[in-house]
Design a protein around this motif. Structure first.
Motif, PDB file in Angstrom:
ATOM      1  N   ARG A 167      22.964  54.907  68.764  1.00 56.83           N
ATOM      2  CA  ARG A 167      22.127  54.435  69.858  1.00 56.83           C
ATOM      3  C   ARG A 167      21.156  55.540  70.275  1.00 56.83           C
ATOM      4  O   ARG A 167      21.561  56.681  70.490  1.00 56.83           O
ATOM      5  CB  ARG A 167      23.012  54.042  71.036  1.00 56.83           C
ATOM      6  CG  ARG A 167      22.291  53.398  72.210  1.00 56.83           C
ATOM      7  CD  ARG A 167      23.342  52.913  73.190  1.00 56.83           C
ATOM      8  NE  ARG A 167      22.782  52.288  74.358  1.00 56.83           N
ATOM      9  CZ  ARG A 167      23.511  51.668  75.290  1.00 56.83           C
ATOM     10  NH1 ARG A 167      24.832  51.603  75.144  1.00 56.83           N
ATOM     11  NH2 ARG A 167      22.945  51.124  76.337  1.00 56.83           N
ATOM     12  N   THR A 204      20.084  46.002  77.882  1.00 54.28           N
ATOM     13  CA  THR A 204      20.929  44.861  77.565  1.00 54.28           C
ATOM     14  C   THR A 204      21.050  44.705  76.053  1.00 54.28           C
ATOM     15  O   THR A 204      20.329  45.355  75.280  1.00 54.28           O
ATOM     16  CB  THR A 204      20.350  43.573  78.150  1.00 54.28           C
ATOM     17  OG1 THR A 204      19.092  43.292  77.492  1.00 54.28           O
ATOM     18  CG2 THR A 204      20.122  43.701  79.651  1.00 54.28           C
ATOM     19  N   GLU A 205      21.931  43.811  75.640  1.00 56.12           N
ATOM     20  CA  GLU A 205      22.089  43.540  74.208  1.00 56.12           C
ATOM     21  C   GLU A 205      20.789  43.033  73.596  1.00 56.12           C
ATOM     22  O   GLU A 205      20.414  43.432  72.490  1.00 56.12           O
ATOM     23  CB  GLU A 205      23.206  42.522  74.002  1.00 56.12           C
ATOM     24  CG  GLU A 205      23.496  42.207  72.540  1.00 56.12           C
ATOM     25  CD  GLU A 205      24.629  41.227  72.362  1.00 56.12           C
ATOM     26  OE1 GLU A 205      24.425  40.195  71.670  1.00 56.12           O
ATOM     27  OE2 GLU A 205      25.725  41.484  72.909  1.00 56.12           O
ATOM     28  N   TRP A 256      27.227  48.874  70.082  1.00 55.49           N
ATOM     29  CA  TRP A 256      26.846  49.977  70.971  1.00 55.49           C
ATOM     30  C   TRP A 256      27.398  49.772  72.383  1.00 55.49           C
ATOM     31  O   TRP A 256      27.729  50.724  73.074  1.00 55.49           O
ATOM     32  CB  TRP A 256      25.330  50.102  71.040  1.00 55.49           C
ATOM     33  CG  TRP A 256      24.694  50.700  69.821  1.00 55.49           C
ATOM     34  CD1 TRP A 256      25.316  51.357  68.796  1.00 55.49           C
ATOM     35  CD2 TRP A 256      23.306  50.703  69.512  1.00 55.49           C
ATOM     36  NE1 TRP A 256      24.394  51.759  67.866  1.00 55.49           N
ATOM     37  CE2 TRP A 256      23.158  51.383  68.265  1.00 55.49           C
ATOM     38  CE3 TRP A 256      22.174  50.198  70.132  1.00 55.49           C
ATOM     39  CZ2 TRP A 256      21.919  51.574  67.669  1.00 55.49           C
ATOM     40  CZ3 TRP A 256      20.934  50.387  69.542  1.00 55.49           C
ATOM     41  CH2 TRP A 256      20.800  51.065  68.318  1.00 55.49           C
ATOM     42  N   LEU A 257      27.459  48.511  72.819  1.00 57.17           N
ATOM     43  CA  LEU A 257      27.864  48.189  74.186  1.00 57.17           C
ATOM     44  C   LEU A 257      29.363  47.974  74.337  1.00 57.17           C
ATOM     45  O   LEU A 257      29.903  48.130  75.435  1.00 57.17           O
ATOM     46  CB  LEU A 257      27.123  46.928  74.660  1.00 57.17           C
ATOM     47  CG  LEU A 257      25.596  47.041  74.781  1.00 57.17           C
ATOM     48  CD1 LEU A 257      24.997  45.667  75.053  1.00 57.17           C
ATOM     49  CD2 LEU A 257      25.224  48.015  75.889  1.00 57.17           C
ATOM     50  N   ASP A 258      30.019  47.603  73.250  1.00 52.35           N
ATOM     51  CA  ASP A 258      31.425  47.202  73.327  1.00 52.35           C
ATOM     52  C   ASP A 258      32.247  47.978  72.293  1.00 52.35           C
ATOM     53  O   ASP A 258      32.205  47.666  71.098  1.00 52.35           O
ATOM     54  CB  ASP A 258      31.545  45.697  73.077  1.00 52.35           C
ATOM     55  CG  ASP A 258      32.968  45.181  73.235  1.00 52.35           C
ATOM     56  OD1 ASP A 258      33.907  45.991  73.305  1.00 52.35           O
ATOM     57  OD2 ASP A 258      33.134  43.939  73.288  1.00 52.35           O
ATOM     58  N   ARG A 313      25.601  44.974  69.904  1.00 55.20           N
ATOM     59  CA  ARG A 313      26.856  44.623  70.576  1.00 55.20           C
ATOM     60  C   ARG A 313      27.895  45.733  70.396  1.00 55.20           C
ATOM     61  O   ARG A 313      28.670  46.039  71.305  1.00 55.20           O
ATOM     62  CB  ARG A 313      27.379  43.295  70.038  1.00 55.20           C
ATOM     63  CG  ARG A 313      28.530  42.707  70.838  1.00 55.20           C
ATOM     64  CD  ARG A 313      28.818  41.280  70.411  1.00 55.20           C
ATOM     65  NE  ARG A 313      27.654  40.405  70.619  1.00 55.20           N
ATOM     66  CZ  ARG A 313      27.600  39.121  70.281  1.00 55.20           C
ATOM     67  NH1 ARG A 313      28.669  38.543  69.715  1.00 55.20           N
ATOM     68  NH2 ARG A 313      26.519  38.401  70.496  1.00 55.20           N
TER      69      ARG A 313
END
Length: 235
Positions: free
Chosen positions: A187, A195-196, A68-70, A66
């Motif tokens: 990452r 995706t997560e 990595w994405l946010d 999460r």
């Protein structure tokens, strides 16, 4: 036909463990004394044991995925890791409501960068962020890992199959009675559009300790290209 009783007794199956260790004797004595003194009940001990045994590293992996994405969540994880832990279902106060003396401590997430790689150890004993990573692997608790990582970190990492260039600084973070740590690796390439859930699968327990890096296609805690230890624990 006569029945050979002595022979029968010789064939009796023995228990798997002939005697218990000193630590097991100490644990039994302390547990029974705590129950006798009313510090906790046998039922409370059973529930805590079952709670501890079911913990695994998946929530920690999801936390990293999460992050990595946010970017906002990553900032929260680094600044307030206990709050970020709750976002992935881990409350460090559970299951007692006030935590445990060995687990509810200062928790910090160490974020790797292109020039810095973190790895955790407890040189003194086996301190480990159990509420979010589960029970530590056996090798983490061995003197061989504990003593050598702080002195020969690159050599130890190479024995896990992790070879880092000299341009990357290796920082060994020593856990202690009041502090627990977890690594947030970078990452990997090839996972940009994932995706997560997909990212969570490649973040293994060993990545969160720092003895491995997330790799596309690797979803289990494997050890590759292992070499024998050059510096035995007794040195």
């Amino acid at each position: 036909m006569t029945h050979d009783h002595d022979h029968d007794h010789d064939r009796t199956v023995k228990p798997m463990v002939d005697e218990i260790t000193d630590f097991e004797v100490l644990e039994i004595a302390l547990r029974e004394l705590c129950i006798e003194k009313g510090i906790f009940t046998a039922e409370e001990h059973r529930r805590f044991t079952e709670f501890a045994e079911q913990i695994g590293p998946t929530p920690a992996a999801r936390l990293v995925a999460r992050a990595w994405l946010d970017p906002d969540f990553k900032a929260l994880a680094i600044a307030e890791p206990l709050a970020a832990s709750k976002e992935v279902g881990v409350d460090w106060l559970e299951p007692t409501g006030f935590g445990t003396p060995s687990d509810f401590t200062a928790f910090q997430i160490l974020a790797d960068t292109p020039t810095v790689h973190h790895v955790i150890v407890c040189a003194l004993c086996s301190c480990y962020p159990r509420p979010i990573l589960g029970n530590s692997p056996e090798w983490y608790r061995t003197p061989n890992y504990r003593r050598r990582l702080v002195r020969h970190p690159r050599q130890v990492l190479s024995e896990f199959g992790l070879y880092l260039p000299e341009s990357i600084e290796v920082r060994v973070q020593d856990s202690n009675q009041k502090n627990r740590f977890m690594v947030m690796p970078m990452r990997p390439e090839g996972a940009d559009d994932w995706t997560e859930d997909q990212l969570t699968e490649i973040i293994t327990r060993d990545c969160l300790i720092g003895v491995a890096l997330p790799r596309v296609g690797v979803t289990t805690n494997i050890v590759v290209d292992t070499r024998l230890a050059m510096h035995p624990s007794g040195e």
